[in-house]
Design a protein around this motif. Structure first.
Motif, short mmCIF file in Angstrom:
data_model
loop_
_atom_site.label_atom_id
_atom_site.label_comp_id
_atom_site.label_asym_id
_atom_site.label_seq_id
_atom_site.Cartn_x
_atom_site.Cartn_y
_atom_site.Cartn_z
N TYR A 1 2.85 6.94 -1.11
CA TYR A 1 2.76 8.03 -0.14
C TYR A 1 1.71 9.02 -0.61
O TYR A 1 1.45 9.16 -1.80
CB TYR A 1 4.11 8.74 -0.01
CG TYR A 1 5.17 7.89 0.64
CD1 TYR A 1 5.45 7.98 2.00
CD2 TYR A 1 5.88 6.96 -0.11
CE1 TYR A 1 6.41 7.18 2.59
CE2 TYR A 1 6.85 6.16 0.46
CZ TYR A 1 7.11 6.27 1.82
OH TYR A 1 8.06 5.47 2.40
N THR B 1 -2.86 6.46 6.37
CA THR B 1 -1.42 6.64 6.19
C THR B 1 -0.72 6.66 7.53
O THR B 1 -1.30 7.03 8.55
CB THR B 1 -1.12 7.96 5.44
OG1 THR B 1 -1.69 9.06 6.15
CG2 THR B 1 -1.66 7.92 4.02
N GLY C 1 3.30 9.30 5.99
CA GLY C 1 2.41 9.45 4.85
C GLY C 1 2.32 8.22 3.97
O GLY C 1 1.76 8.26 2.88
N HIS C 2 2.85 7.09 4.45
CA HIS C 2 2.87 5.86 3.65
C HIS C 2 1.60 5.06 3.84
O HIS C 2 1.01 5.04 4.91
CB HIS C 2 4.08 5.01 4.05
CG HIS C 2 4.25 3.78 3.21
ND1 HIS C 2 3.93 2.52 3.65
CD2 HIS C 2 4.70 3.64 1.94
CE1 HIS C 2 4.18 1.64 2.70
NE2 HIS C 2 4.64 2.28 1.65
N TRP C 3 1.18 4.37 2.78
CA TRP C 3 0.02 3.49 2.81
C TRP C 3 0.31 2.27 1.95
O TRP C 3 1.20 2.29 1.10
CB TRP C 3 -1.23 4.21 2.29
CG TRP C 3 -1.13 4.56 0.84
CD1 TRP C 3 -0.53 5.67 0.30
CD2 TRP C 3 -1.58 3.78 -0.27
NE1 TRP C 3 -0.59 5.63 -1.06
CE2 TRP C 3 -1.23 4.48 -1.44
CE3 TRP C 3 -2.25 2.57 -0.38
CZ2 TRP C 3 -1.53 3.99 -2.72
CZ3 TRP C 3 -2.56 2.09 -1.64
CH2 TRP C 3 -2.21 2.80 -2.79
#
Length: 201
Positions: free
Chosen positions: A50, A107, A111-113
């Protein structure tokens, strides 16, 4: 853009305000940007995490560029991260064979990648790492950092960059292992446990 006033007053109207992006979602991301490794390659690893702002909130509109060497430590010198169909101009995808080492990831709303790439090999005296460039709202200048993968304590201890950092700061550059071939790496833009960012002259 400032324009001359009208009506012979000689006054200039104020320059319109400007918005500092990000506008990354319009043209920079491309389908499959996170899938760097050729399909079913045995050296594929997944790194995910994140991006957090200074208050610990996820950043839903950040853009990361990740690049790294192949498992032998060689930097790829082939094109092909983003190919276009010559007839339609549309996105044709990666060719699925060559490893370019480059990925571009946006993201999600939380907010995740994540990126699927090949495990990087060591280069010179450096422990294996992936290079990362972070673009996000509020950043007028993009940030550079590294993701070191755990597993070889001797290589990590001998890495010239990591050796210059205090233990707490050093740990912000080393991903955590979640399982075979899967690693977690959060990027904190400011605040407690801020990720170490690099400056290049």
């Amino acid at each position: 853009m400032t324009q001359l006033g009208t009506g012979g007053t000689g006054h200039l109207p104020p320059t319109p305000s400007h918005t500092v992006g990000p506008f990354y979602g319009y043209a920079l991301p491309f389908p499959g940007g996170e899938d760097v490794a050729p399909p079913a390659h045995p050296d594929t690893v997944t790194v995910h995490g994140y991006v957090y702002d200074g208050a610990g909130r996820p950043v839903p509109d950040a853009l990361l560029e990740v690049w790294g060497p192949d498992p032998h430590g060689e930097m790829p010198r082939v094109d092909g991260s983003m190919r276009r169909d010559p007839a339609s101009g549309g996105y044709a995808g990666r060719n699925g064979v060559e490893f370019t080492g480059f990925g571009r990831i946006q993201t999600d709303a939380d907010g995740h990648w994540y990126v699927r790439t090949l495990r990087p090999g060591a280069r010179g005296r450096n422990a294996p790492y992936l290079s990362v460039c972070v673009f996000a709202r509020g950043l007028l200048v993009h940030l550079y950092t590294r993701i070191y993968l755990p597993g070889d304590a001797t290589a990590l201890d001998g890495d010239p960059l990591l050796a210059r950092l205090e233990r707490e700061r050093r740990d912000t550059l080393i991903a955590g292992e979640e399982g075979p071939g899967t690693y977690r790496f959060d990027i904190r833009l400011q605040g407690e446990d801020e990720t170490v960012f690099l400056e290049f002259p």
